[in-house]
Design an enzyme around this catalytic site. Structure first.
Site, short mmCIF file in Angstrom:
data_model
loop_
_atom_site.label_atom_id
_atom_site.label_comp_id
_atom_site.label_asym_id
_atom_site.label_seq_id
_atom_site.Cartn_x
_atom_site.Cartn_y
_atom_site.Cartn_z
N GLY A 1 46.22 46.90 31.25
CA GLY A 1 46.86 47.68 32.30
C GLY A 1 46.61 47.01 33.64
N LYS B 1 50.37 43.03 44.10
CA LYS B 1 50.44 44.41 43.64
C LYS B 1 49.33 44.72 42.63
CE LYS B 1 54.56 46.87 43.72
NZ LYS B 1 55.95 47.04 43.31
N GLU C 1 36.28 43.38 38.21
CA GLU C 1 35.02 44.10 38.33
C GLU C 1 34.42 44.15 39.73
OE1 GLU C 1 32.86 43.68 34.23
OE2 GLU C 1 34.27 42.05 34.49
MO1 MOS Z 1 34.23 44.40 31.30
S1 MOS Z 1 32.68 45.69 31.59
O1 MOS Z 1 33.54 42.97 30.80
O2 MOS Z 1 35.44 45.09 30.44
#
Ligand code: MOS
Length: 742
Positions: free
Chosen positions: A469, A635, A707
């Site tokens: 996603g 986006k 992340e």
């Molecule tokens: Mo990530 S926590 O390596 O999906």
């Protein structure tokens, strides 16, 4: 257009990048029209429904399961328990009914297969399970004294901590804690498994919600002792992962096991309550930090000792101290990690595992040190700016964190902030401003890909990765289109199928950095094949040209030295058997990758308003400035960073799984009581990226971004709450009761 450069050209000035030109989400239409199918949604003939039965005590041995009433219930086909299950190979830390041990409440202990989900669930309630209960440890606070070093890793030491501490003029020493959390992507885990047998043996076909189709394929092959080629895994769309879909959990294997026993396809979809425990958790942490500094803010000692729970199934450590080793240039450093074994489900990766939680402690501690030194928090960070990777002294492939601080501070209006806590008031609201550093490592894995020019003028790209996603479809299409100088709407992308050239798992923010270079290579290979075809074809106007003089643009192959000379790619293909022209590539990791460290950076700012009477907290604004290399797609990229920041707000204020101290079950295993931010909790989020390519890292100059958004964000909010109120709550989430008592 993305600037794609060869690694040899890495030293050239970055090309002009204008993300506003970039295309929209490739999968937007399929998603908004409901055509995008998730794992549980594939129509499967004669499918039965598997319901996972879970243990309701945390430590035991199952003595019997009486299924007489359950098996007579309407619609029930099979009941699989540890007492009747076929033997399979246990892969990793999963509970697949191969023994009668129970090591956490919520552990899978049986599967009911029935005509419908409701019937399976009803029958499960009729099972009579008897246990021989054993002593259980489920209370972290109670067992804290029993913490032990993990089986692997856990400590680092640099310099001379005692000597450094002796020179310090300012020392802070505090304990910070973060709660246990559970990933809750909108799409829960789901698997449909179908066995077929033919002349070449048994074959298993699986739709699975996963972050790694190849890993699912390998794991299922191992579990059932069949070759990986006999397992076909499909996952065209994943409805969010965040780490929990990066592991092959019990339910996936149990779906295949149940399909085998029931001799019909079986679908297993986890209920929301089943997302809390059996499919991994972010461990809670208790982090002790000691920072000692000179008068100019230079860090003399950084000490970070952390303890988290671990399950009895595996020794999983929330790596909070990893970033402490590299984020700031400290004279001496000491870190340790310990674990408290408990009868709980396994710890696992959850968005920025280690960095998200570790940055809570480290970045709050820096805020406290800055106040003690009477220094601006950004100045304190600049005084300890790591020009090189402090671990081995390697250079960074690219680092522009200074720019993030200045650019972010400017946009936020940081220097107008009142550093004295509790001074800004708007009626009943206390206003506060806080900041933190964001950071996350940059990695890539080898990846294969194929690119085909089709006779109809379109281009097909196939790659065995998956789109959580995040936008993988979009950036794959974009990379192919940019490499071939063509309209991205003429590119078709297929992902999420193990018959495609294999790629890595989508974890650790590595997907874009791994996948795009492979697509780029495959597109170059396809272009070269096309050129060779034209050169060898006496009927082509480009016959006899030099391969290096040929380029593609807008469906044509043309001569760079004489652009008037060209041929439609479809015409060339039509004359040459009318078959696709294909390039296949394996993206290599750069051979010099051990000579530098690649890492992403950011500065995150928060403005909060705290009601002086009720202590209700509103996060009014978050401003993030990130150095993530090339921003491939405006986006989808900004979207991911913003989502990470929202999760940071969640960590700071709301999110916590509450473990029942007697039975060890998550007491709030639902969205009513496991709080995450809703739209009313999220106000203004302003994210920008410096967009400075890191060509040393890969030919696109792009590092991962999945992340980093969560890192530092919770600390920025916590620091802003302190600035607003003068109350320092070091135990997250910062709820009203804690603020009242502080
Ligand atoms: Mo990530 S926590 O390596 O999906």
């Amino acid at each position: 257009m993305i600037a794609i450069q060869d690694e040899q050209q890495a030293e050239q000035a970055p090309a002009k990048l204008d993300p506003r030109e970039l295309p929209h989400r490739y999968d937007a239409f399929a998603k908004v029209t409901g055509r995008a199918k998730y794992a549980a949604e594939f129509p499967t003939k004669d499918v039965a429904y598997g319901y996972i039965v879970q243990a309701d005590i945390p430590s035991a041995s199952i003595t019997s399961i009486d299924d007489s009433a359950a098996s007579r219930a309407a619609g029930v086909y099979n009941i699989i328990t540890p007492f009747n299950t076929p033997k399979i190979v246990v892969t990793g830390n999963v509970n697949v009914l191969q023994n009668t041990d129970v090591v956490f409440s919520g552990q899978p202990i049986a599967v009911v297969v029935a005509r419908s989900l409701v019937e399976a669930e009803q029958a499960a309630k009729l099972l009579r399970i008897t246990y021989k209960a054993k002593p259980a440890d489920v209370d972290f606070a109670k067992r804290f004294g029993a913490a032990r070093p993990p089986h692997r890793g856990g400590a680092s030491l640099r310099g001379n901590p005692e000597a450094s501490l002796a020179k310090a003029v300012a020392v802070i020493e505090e304990t910070y804690s973060t709660p246990l959390q559970n990933h809750n992507p909108m799409e829960p885990h789901a698997t449909i498994a179908t066995w077929t047998s033919g002349t070449d043996g048994e074959k298993l076909s699986v739709y699975d919600a996963t972050q790694g189709i190849t890993d699912v394929q390998r794991t299922l092959a191992r579990a059932f002792s069949i070759p990986p080629e006999s397992v076909h895994v499909q996952c065209p769309y994943t409805g969010g992962g965040f780490g929990c879909k990066g592991y092959v959990w019990s339910h996936t294997i149990l779906a295949a096991l149940a399909a085998k026993v029931a001799q019909r396809p079986v679908k297993v979809v986890l209920g929301r309550e089943q997302m809390f425990g059996p499919v991994g958790s972010r461990p809670n942490t208790r982090q002790h930090i000691k920072l000692a500094a000179a008068a100019d803010g230079k860090l003399l000692l950084t000490q970070h000792d952390t303890t988290c729970y671990t399950s009895l199934i595996s020794d999983w450590v929330e790596g909070t101290t990893g970033q402490t080793e590299l984020l700031y240039d400290t004279e001496s450093l000491s870190t340790t990690s310990k674990v408290v074994p408990l009868n709980l489900g396994m710890g696992t990766w959850m968005r920025a595992p280690g960095e998200a939680t570790g940055s809570v402690a480290l970045e709050m501690a820096l805020d406290e040190l800055a106040e003690k030194l009477n220094m601006d928090p950004i100045q304190l960070r600049l005084a300890n700016y790591a020009e090189k990777d402090p671990r081995q002294g390697r250079p960074w492939s690219s680092k522009n964190l200074r720019k993030c601080y200045t650019e972010g501070a400017e946009r936020f209006g940081w220097f107008k902030r009142n550093a004295k806590p509790g001074q800004n008031r708007e009626g009943n609201w206390l206003i506060g401003h806080g900041m933190a550093t964001a950071n996350y490592g940059a990695g890539r894995s080898p990846s294969n890909a194929l690119v085909r020019f089709l006779p109809n003028g379109r281009v097909f790209v196939g790659i065995g990765t998956q789109d959580l996603g995040t936008g993988t479809y979009t950036i794959v299409a974009q990379t192919a289109a940019d490499t071939l100088f063509m309209d991205p709407t003429l590119v078709d992308v297929k992902l999420g199928d193990t018959t495609l050239p294999p790629s890595g798992g989508s974890g650790g923010s590595t997907t874009a950095a791994s996948v795009c270079p492979a697509v780029y290579d495959a597109a170059l290979q396809a272009k070269l094949k096309l050129a060779q075809l034209a050169i060898a074809d006496a009927r082509s106007p480009l016959h006899g040209a030099g391969a290096e003089d040929l380029e593609t643009k807008d469906g044509k192959l043309y001569l760079k030295s004489n652009p008037g000379k060209s041929e439609a790619i479809t015409a060339l293909i039509a004359r040459n058997g009318n078959t696709p022209v294909e390039g296949v590539a394996k993206s290599q990791l750069p051979s010099d990758r051990d000579t530098f460290t690649s890492h992403s950076w950011g500065a995150i700012f928060a403005e909060v308003a705290v009601d002086a009477h009720t202590h209700m907290v509103q996060v009014r604004r978050m401003v993030g400035s990130y150095d993530i290399g090339t921003l491939i797609n405006q986006k989808t990229g900004i979207n991911q960073l913003s989502g990470g920041i929202v999760w940071g707000i969640s960590m700071a204020l709301y999110e916590a799984a509450l473990i029942d101290p007697t039975y060890g079950r998550t007491a709030n295993e639902n969205f009513a009581e496991y709080h995450v931010p809703v739209n009313a909790d999220v106000h203004q989020i302003d994210v920008t990226c410096l967009n400075i390519p890191d060509y040393k890292f890969n030919p696109l100059g792009a590092r991962g971004i999945g992340e980093i958004g969560i890192t530092g964000a919770a600390a920025a909010v916590a620091n802003a709450i302190y600035n607003a109120t003068g109350k320092r709550v070091r135990d997250l989430p910062i709820t009203l009761d804690k603020l009242m008592q502080a």
